[in-house]
Design a protein around this motif. Structure first.
Motif, PDB file in Angstrom:
ATOM      1  N   ARG B  25       0.838  -1.211   0.000  1.00  0.00           N
ATOM      2  CA  ARG B  25       0.000   0.000   0.000  1.00  0.00           C
ATOM      3  C   ARG B  25       0.865   1.249   0.000  1.00  0.00           C
ATOM      4  O   ARG B  25       0.639   2.197  -0.746  1.00  0.00           O
ATOM      5  CB  ARG B  25      -0.908   0.023   1.237  1.00  0.00           C
ATOM      6  CG  ARG B  25      -2.178  -0.759   1.140  1.00  0.00           C
ATOM      7  CD  ARG B  25      -3.220  -0.264   2.183  1.00  0.00           C
ATOM      8  NE  ARG B  25      -2.642   0.097   3.465  1.00  0.00           N
ATOM      9  CZ  ARG B  25      -2.418  -0.751   4.481  1.00  0.00           C
ATOM     10  NH1 ARG B  25      -2.725  -2.033   4.346  1.00  0.00           N
ATOM     11  NH2 ARG B  25      -1.879  -0.328   5.607  1.00  0.00           N
ATOM     12  N   ALA B  29       1.172   4.247  -2.797  1.00  0.00           N
ATOM     13  CA  ALA B  29       0.700   5.594  -2.462  1.00  0.00           C
ATOM     14  C   ALA B  29       1.841   6.591  -2.327  1.00  0.00           C
ATOM     15  O   ALA B  29       1.605   7.799  -2.235  1.00  0.00           O
ATOM     16  CB  ALA B  29      -0.116   5.536  -1.171  1.00  0.00           C
ATOM     17  N   THR B  31       3.767   6.755   0.283  1.00  0.00           N
ATOM     18  CA  THR B  31       3.770   7.202   1.680  1.00  0.00           C
ATOM     19  C   THR B  31       4.836   6.515   2.529  1.00  0.00           C
ATOM     20  O   THR B  31       4.918   6.782   3.718  1.00  0.00           O
ATOM     21  CB  THR B  31       2.393   6.962   2.329  1.00  0.00           C
ATOM     22  OG1 THR B  31       2.064   5.569   2.183  1.00  0.00           O
ATOM     23  CG2 THR B  31       1.320   7.797   1.662  1.00  0.00           C
TER      24      THR B  31
END
Lengths: 306, 306
Positions: B25, B29, B31
């Motif tokens: 994830r 993203a 992040t």
């Protein structure tokens, strides 16, 4: 129907790993007006949340990562509810073997395509690690089928139509004479909308049946592998003609552009482009010719809503 | 010896298509402090012009395009003179089927790996379209072999060393009990230079033989699939341990970091990183721990000269 173009090149992609033709050299160097393309595949969805992938290209991992709609929404999850195969060519099937991380898969194919891929193929065991990992479903010719995905109905309806083609090269000896189940085009709709997508990435000829399958579609993708029959020969890249490879060329008096002149679909795209195809160059006269006739050229990342 | 890291992730790549773990994830993203990686493979060269590719990942087309040294220099050409396989896992072999555009290939593998890939595999016929398209050459254990490429000697010398492993998952039933030929590490040198590369992307254990194979290398790539044995289980992503998958973890009292503490190679890199591996994050404490011990983490695109 939501459509994402995952890949738009013929087998080998553009550029092709061992090709130094003018197009491949130019796109690598950035000296021609063209963009790179992965091998042909699209994803379609009725709802935008669960997707049906048409053809599983060898580059499916890269294609999924490039398409946020296909990213997982849980620790182990995929929005890919089902896969539909138009023929048994490796550029349409090899990607199945990259979807092997213990994820249930549902694949629709004709008997002939399913058997061509699964029989005498020990690699398929990677998709048979647990009961229900890989489920094959039939793809009958000439009958609309509601696509049932891993988690139930997808709302996508597909009708397979026999299209002139031939068995994949690696199965030529095994499968013998061509069969109507070797190669299909797809008429794709959804349960809530009349708009129809016709997806025919490979066609050896434009017959009346092919024309009929495309006539009422709002959007047509058609075989754009070659511009001319002797394209590879003239480029010094091989001795096989487009006809020998079961692809009708786009240009010329016997080409698909003329043979499909009756189509009125607002969106008409050539796809499955070989690396030698002059349509790849945005500034080519061939590109201008198809644009003038209301056609365009598919590119990776395109998004359409019908 | 010139080295290009083509891919550095374990099977499935990073991120993995159906994985929504924190790492996958986060890298999607943007992040977390990590970069995406394709599946593990390197290219080595004695001269910088002709290359030996170690392992043929499913993403080999993308990897070739990302590495200018591997681009063709003629209308139909490849600087890839030969391919060497360390085992029969699909993330190491599937890419062979993407090198099918009528280009002669030379592949070195143990008998066991060759047979695992070619027997009962109709797809291989795509590499058998003309006499001499695909040439298999033996990879004996414990003996240095001068790699002969498509156009003659490459100047690269490879010694395969048996490393604890197991048959690939899809061949488990077929091949039965593990065999020393199932999984090898490679000691890679060239004819003009004493500097040695040791490439061991998969190892179930660090034995005295493994240590001996690495001891005199100037550069070591070693199995970095998992940090801990129960990494997948704790992440809720499966029930298999690193041991069950034949990968010794990097961390912990039985990990490779401790077991290989005697190595003095100036360059030591963990590769074949699973998507759950905390080493993928540049700011993780595990990354700091390996850096403190003189190790680093392989990444796609790295270039080394030994």
């Amino acid at each position: 129907v939501h459509v994402r173009v995952l890949g738009s090149a013929a087998g080998g992609g553009f550029p092709q790993w061992n090709c130094g033709c003018a197009n491949c050299r130019g796109v690598r160097a950035g000296t021609i007006d063209a963009v790179a393309r992965t091998q042909e595949s699209i994803a379609v969805s009725a709802c935008g949340a669960r997707w049906v992938v048409i053809n599983a290209s060898p580059e499916i991992r890269q294609q999924i990562e490039a398409c946020p709609a296909l990213h997982p929404r849980g620790p182990r999850h995929s929005p890919i509810a089902a896969i539909v195969l138009t023929n048994g060519d490796l550029d349409h099937c090899l990607g199945l073997l990259s979807l092997r991380e213990s994820q249930p898969l549902v694949v629709y194919a004709t008997d002939r395509v399913r058997r061509g891929f699964t029989e005498d193929n020990v690699l398929c065991r990677t998709l048979e690690r647990f009961e229900g990992q890989l489920t094959w479903r039939p793809l009958p010719l000439g009958r609309a089928v509601a696509i049932d995905g891993v988690d139930g109905p997808t709302g996508v309806i597909v009708e397979a139509v026999a299209v002139p083609g031939k068995p994949p090269l690696h199965l030529a000896r095994r499968l013998g004479a061509p069969d109507p189940e070797d190669n299909v085009g797809l008429r794709v709709g959804d349960v809530t909308d009349g708009a129809l997508l016709a997806y025919v990435p490979g066609a050896a000829a434009v017959t009346d049946d092919v024309r009929a399958a495309l006539a009422d579609a709002a959007c047509v993708f058609f075989d754009g592998t070659f511009w001319s029959d002797d394209e590879l020969v003239r480029a010094g890249l091989g001795d096989r003609t487009a006809a020998a490879m079961a692809h009708v060329p786009v240009g010329g008096p016997d080409g698909s552009l003329d043979a499909l002149a009756m189509l009125t679909a607002p969106t008409r795209l050539f796809t499955h482009l070989n690396n030698t195809q002059p349509l790849l160059r945005r500034d080519s006269e061939e590109r201008a010719a198809v644009l003038a006739r209301g056609w365009d050229v598919a590119a990776d990342g395109m998004e359409l809503v019908l």
